[in-house]
Each structure stands twice: as C-alpha cells, then as structure tokens.
Design a protein around this motif. Structure first.
Motif, mmCIF file in Angstrom:
data_model
loop_
_atom_site.group_PDB
_atom_site.id
_atom_site.type_symbol
_atom_site.label_atom_id
_atom_site.label_comp_id
_atom_site.label_asym_id
_atom_site.label_seq_id
_atom_site.Cartn_x
_atom_site.Cartn_y
_atom_site.Cartn_z
ATOM 1 N N VAL A 4 0.841 -1.216 -0.052
ATOM 2 C CA VAL A 4 0.033 -0.041 0.087
ATOM 3 C C VAL A 4 0.820 1.288 0.096
ATOM 4 O O VAL A 4 0.194 2.426 -0.062
ATOM 5 N N VAL A 5 2.049 0.996 0.167
ATOM 6 C CA VAL A 5 3.159 2.164 0.273
ATOM 7 C C VAL A 5 3.773 1.755 -1.018
ATOM 8 O O VAL A 5 4.740 0.991 -1.324
ATOM 9 N N GLY A 6 3.767 2.820 -2.120
ATOM 10 C CA GLY A 6 4.577 2.360 -3.297
ATOM 11 C C GLY A 6 3.608 2.074 -4.508
ATOM 12 O O GLY A 6 2.509 1.579 -4.202
ATOM 13 N N GLU A 7 4.159 1.971 -5.560
ATOM 14 C CA GLU A 7 3.505 1.648 -6.694
ATOM 15 C C GLU A 7 3.523 -0.195 -7.030
ATOM 16 O O GLU A 7 4.600 -0.521 -7.049
ATOM 17 N N THR A 8 2.413 -0.568 -7.408
ATOM 18 C CA THR A 8 2.547 -2.059 -7.580
ATOM 19 C C THR A 8 2.866 -2.379 -8.938
ATOM 20 O O THR A 8 2.454 -1.524 -10.217
ATOM 21 N N GLN A 9 3.744 -3.296 -9.294
ATOM 22 C CA GLN A 9 4.316 -3.379 -10.643
ATOM 23 C C GLN A 9 3.089 -4.083 -11.499
ATOM 24 O O GLN A 9 2.285 -4.913 -10.971
ATOM 25 N N THR A 10 2.972 -3.421 -12.715
ATOM 26 C CA THR A 10 2.122 -4.198 -13.696
ATOM 27 C C THR A 10 2.763 -5.084 -14.483
ATOM 28 O O THR A 10 3.734 -5.078 -15.246
ATOM 29 N N TYR A 11 2.160 -6.553 -14.754
ATOM 30 C CA TYR A 11 2.542 -7.272 -15.624
ATOM 31 C C TYR A 11 1.254 -8.405 -15.593
ATOM 32 O O TYR A 11 0.362 -8.411 -14.984
ATOM 33 N N SER A 12 1.356 -9.160 -16.545
ATOM 34 C CA SER A 12 0.203 -10.382 -17.107
ATOM 35 C C SER A 12 0.667 -11.648 -17.233
ATOM 36 O O SER A 12 2.006 -11.811 -17.480
ATOM 37 N N LEU A 13 0.159 -12.628 -16.788
ATOM 38 C CA LEU A 13 0.390 -13.994 -17.051
ATOM 39 C C LEU A 13 -0.731 -14.498 -18.055
ATOM 40 O O LEU A 13 -0.997 -15.748 -17.694
ATOM 41 N N ASP A 14 -1.281 -13.799 -18.898
ATOM 42 C CA ASP A 14 -2.400 -14.286 -19.464
ATOM 43 C C ASP A 14 -1.975 -15.446 -20.710
ATOM 44 O O ASP A 14 -2.316 -16.181 -21.302
ATOM 45 N N ASP A 15 -0.635 -15.037 -21.152
ATOM 46 C CA ASP A 15 0.155 -16.051 -21.828
ATOM 47 C C ASP A 15 0.293 -17.323 -20.958
ATOM 48 O O ASP A 15 1.151 -16.969 -20.121
ATOM 49 N N LEU A 16 -0.142 -18.247 -21.470
ATOM 50 C CA LEU A 16 -0.152 -19.592 -20.359
ATOM 51 C C LEU A 16 1.443 -20.116 -20.497
ATOM 52 O O LEU A 16 1.641 -21.014 -19.585
#
Length: 522
Positions: A4-16
């Motif tokens: 909750v302090v700082g930015e959360t990394q954005t990434y996806s695992l939709d590619d199986l």
C-alpha cells in the motif's frame, strides 16, 4: 494483496507459457504471479531438500515449510491450477527436470528478500536452459522503490527505526487522525508496554490449529529424513491460509487487549504470554501483513476493550520493525552478514543447543525454543542475544543458531535483528549495545527467583554470570564504547570499579565462568 506504500508492478500472465513459480515463503494465493494467473494455468513449485541438510534445523521449522507448501499445492489444484510439484535435492535439479518437459515456458518469480537470491535463481534457470522473470515482492506493506525514494530525499537518518516508522504511519494512515497527527497524540507507546503482570494474571488462551494427516505425515517424514533439533511433538503453527486467518482473528478477539502492557515481560511456564504468534504465518506468506494491520486497527476503533498501547505496539511491529529490517538488510548486505565491529572471538556456548545451564533465564528460554521453535522478542534480545554479546560470541554464529532454531527465522529477518540489534555488530542503525546485567532480567521476569545464581552478586560463589560479564564487557570494549554518549553513565560506574580494584575481581570471576563453561558446568 499488494503493498500500500509505493506503486505495484504491472504485468500479465495471460500468456500460458508464462508460469508462476511459487516459493515456499510465497504461499499467498492473491499476491504476485499466482494472484494474476488465470484458472487452469500451470504453476511450478519446487520442494528442494538440500538446504535442510546443511544444519540441524528445528523439526517444527521444516515441518512448517514443507507442510505449508504441500497444502498450498493441494489448494491450488482444487482451484483448478495445474501444479507441477517437483521434489528434488536442489533447485538446479528440479529446474533441469522442469525445462526438459516445458522448454518454451518462462517462469515468473516473486523476488525473495534474501541477499542475491534473484541473481542465484537467474543463474540456475539459465543453466537449466530456461527463462526467468523476477517481479516485485508483494508480501510487504511497502515497496523497495518507495523506501529508496524516501531515503534519498529525506533530510533525516533513514536507518533509524523511529524516523522510518513515523514515515510509514503517515504513508499508510494507520492510527492517524484526520488532521495528520498520531492517534492519542504520541507516535510510540513503548513506555506503557514494560510492566510485569501481577500475581494471579492469566494469559489468554492460544489458538492451536487442528492439523490433518498431511501435516502428521510431513512431520514424521521430516524426523526420518533430516538431522533435526528440537521437540517433535506438539506442533502448534498454522500451515494453511485458513488456519493463519483463524489465528489472526483469535489474536484480535482474545489476546490483543492484554498484549500491550506485558509484551516485554517474561514469565516461567508461559511461553506465549499475550503475543500475536503470527510471525511464522506472515513470513511464509500465509498472511499478508496488511491484512493483519487492517483487522487490528479496525478492532481498535470498533471496540472499547483494546487499549491504544496494545494496538500501537503490535502495529509498530508490522508496519515499522518488520519493514525496517527488510530495508536494513538489503542495503547492508553482504557486509552485515559477517559484521563484528567489537571483534567478538568466542564460540556459541553448547547450552544454546542443550539447554543445560544453571542460569534459569537461559535454561527456560532455550527450552521454549526447543519445544516450539519460538520465544518472544525480549527473550531473544535480552536473554539470548544479551548473554552472547556479553560472552563475546562471534555474531555470525549466533545468527546461524537463530536461523536454524526459530520457525519464523529467515536470513533477511535474523541478520539485522541478531547481528546488529542483538550484538551491535555493525552500527548501521543500533546506537548502542543492548546489554544488561541481571537487574533488567529480574525486573522483567520471574526467572531469578528460582535460579541457582544470586542476582545481586557480581563476584564470588554463585554470583550471577550476567553481572560480572556485563562489567567485563564494558571494560574490555572501553576503547570502542566510552565515547558513545549513551554509555556515559555506565562508564562512570566502570571508572569506580577500576579505581576500587573491583574490576580485577570481576575479571577473575569471568575467567572462572569461562572455565566452568568449558567443563559444561555454567
């Protein structure tokens, strides 16, 4: 769950072909890669055994890790994930096996807090012919990046816990009023948390999970497979998220009101007092620290039976101390691991393993650890680390012992706590050694009443070892410590003992104590 302090990394695992790799300390279904993986995804888990053969770990620590992993595997499968669970001697062996079957996969791993773990895993994956992506660890309240930005920008000392803690309070809003002030007008209520309970006080009941056959089988396997230390019956720690959540709720409902005033007290035959006992669950990832923070803070505002010093005391551990240890560790490694600024030369006494000593405080504390892989923070700091520091134990040796024997201990946790806070090994944040004579132990415990040694004697027959060792410690480290402004009063007493020649008697007593230790008679 994310910081909750700082930015959360954005990434996806939709590619199986991007496959979550879940470590044994990342057992939260809603954090990191596993929290982003679609149902039906393949998941990699590796149960590596070689680390457990390197030292005599506590039976309960290994049972906790392996049972926690096996339960998490089964829970993920019940949710529809295709879990590849590999048991192997080493991570390298398991990764070679995995990539031989899935050569096109990229495994995605949450960064471990341990020093250079990401680089080591990258090497292992590369050697196995695979691909690895290391992503942000989401099992903390704040991010590494947020701390570093603040530390670089602040005009205050970032490696002082109180400075960091106040910043975290402001960033999270925990126990803060609408006008930006701390609840109750003070940042820290530690001064209200140093009482000894009166006669007749009964500590609140402890939640004991109802363990299933899988945990029983794992416990038996651990006993057969590894050279373990500690008691093998009476396993009391949560191994599933459901158990950890129940333990959190039980603490908040039943134990939290009593926690504050007596959190520093030590009492015979009362291993748990009113402590939260959540460290092992949080450090495994079964609980996210922010979940605990939210439930504790909400209970404080909703109820009238929880004093502020109880709520603030435990929340300070969760958003302050635990987070602070992480940042101290990563900024001070690898130096901190081998730090020994007082040049302590001695080996760890054998009674840390056997419990065979006439010092009642140490005997009972080691027995607590032997029974459950746990003792609370004052036993760790002011009994175990205090004696080791006074004795002159090389900090690395005590750190190894803590790492092996405590169920909530990992290198990133123990190294700043033991080497720095416990033994004043480096000076990165500790402003003085946390050492004391028998006086503190007597004030905060009932150990001295039944002890073989006399708490009030410095020298002579049956004089408490803590007393002579305390003055000897100050005397032999005078060149390093006398200039410390926080040590002035103590050195005025040292001067008096040197002038009266009492220090010579103290040195003789210490020589006798070391001889007794050599014979196993201390």
């Amino acid at each position: 769950m994310t910081p909750v302090v700082g930015e959360t990394q954005t990434y996806s695992l939709d590619d199986l072909t991007r496959v979550p790799w879940v470590l044994g300390t990342h057992l939260h279904p809603d954090a990191g890669p596993i929290g982003r993986a679609p149902e039906g995804s393949r998941v990699l888990m590796i149960e590596a055994h070689d680390f457990a053969r390197r030292k005599p770990y506590h039976h309960d620590k290994l049972t906790l890790v392996f049972s926690g992993m096996r339960h998490f595997r089964d829970e993920l499968r019940e949710r529809g994930y295709a879990v590849t669970y590999i048991k192997a001697d080493s991570f390298g062996d398991a990764l070679s096996e995995y990539f031989a079957d899935h050569p096109d996969d990229e495994v995605v791993l949450m960064r471990s807090p341990s020093h250079r773990s990401a680089e080591r895993f990258e090497e292992l994956v590369r050697d196995a012919g695979g691909q690895l992506a290391v992503v942000q660890n989401e099992l903390f309240v704040g991010t590494r990046e947020a701390f570093d930005r603040w530390a670089n920008a602040t005009d205050k000392q970032p490696f002082r816990h109180e400075t960091f803690y106040r910043w975290m309070r402001r960033q999270t809003g925990v126990l803060m009023t609408d006008d930006g002030n701390p609840e109750g007008g003070e940042w820290n209520y530690d001064g209200d948390n140093q009482e000894f309970p009166p006669d007749g006080w009964e500590s609140p009941p402890v939640y004991h999970p109802d363990h299933d056959d899988l945990t029983t089988e794992t416990s038996e396997w651990v006993s057969e497979e590894f050279d373990v230390w500690g008691e093998e019956d009476g396993f009391v720690w949560p191994v599933t998220r459901a158990q950890a959540l129940r333990k959190l709720t039980h603490f908040v409902e039943t134990r939290l009101p009593e926690f504050g005033p007596y959190q520093d007290a030590m009492r015979s035959d009362d291993w748990a007092m009113a402590h939260a006992l959540l460290g092992s669950s949080i450090n495994l990832g079964l609980l996210h620290p922010w979940e605990a923070v939210q439930e504790i803070e909400q209970a404080y505002y909703d109820r009238t039976d929880i004093p502020l010093n109880s709520a603030e005391g435990v929340l300070r551990q969760l958003i302050g101390w635990r987070e602070f240890m992480r940042h101290v560790y990563r900024h001070s490694m690898p130096r901190l691991s081998d730090a020994n600024q007082l040049d302590a030369p001695h080996s760890l006494p054998e009674f840390y393993w056997t419990g065979e000593t006439n010092m009642e405080c140490l005997r009972q504390t080691v027995e607590d650890v032997r029974q459950r892989g746990y003792s609370h923070h004052i036993q760790r700091l002011m009994v175990l680390a205090n004696f080791a520091t006074l004795w002159g134990v090389e900090p690395k040796q005590l750190n190894e012992w803590f790492n092996a024997t405590y169920v909530d201990a990992y290198h990133w946790v123990t190294t700043p706590n033991v080497v720095e806070m416990g033994q004043y090994g480096d000076g990165v944040f500790a402003t003085k050694p946390y050492v004391s004579s028998a006086n503190y132990i007597d004030k905060m415990s009932d150990y001295c009443g039944d002890c073989y040694y006399y708490k009030t004697k410095d020298t002579g027959n049956k004089a408490c070892p803590f007393n002579a060792l305390y003055w000897d410690f100050l005397d032999r480290n005078e060149d390093e410590l006398r200039s410390n402004h926080r040590m002035g009063l103590m050195y005025s007493h040292v001067d008096s003992k040197q002038e009266s020649e009492e220090m010579a008697e103290i040195r003789d007593r210490v020589t006798t104590l070391r001889e007794k230790a050599g014979y196993g008679e201390l």
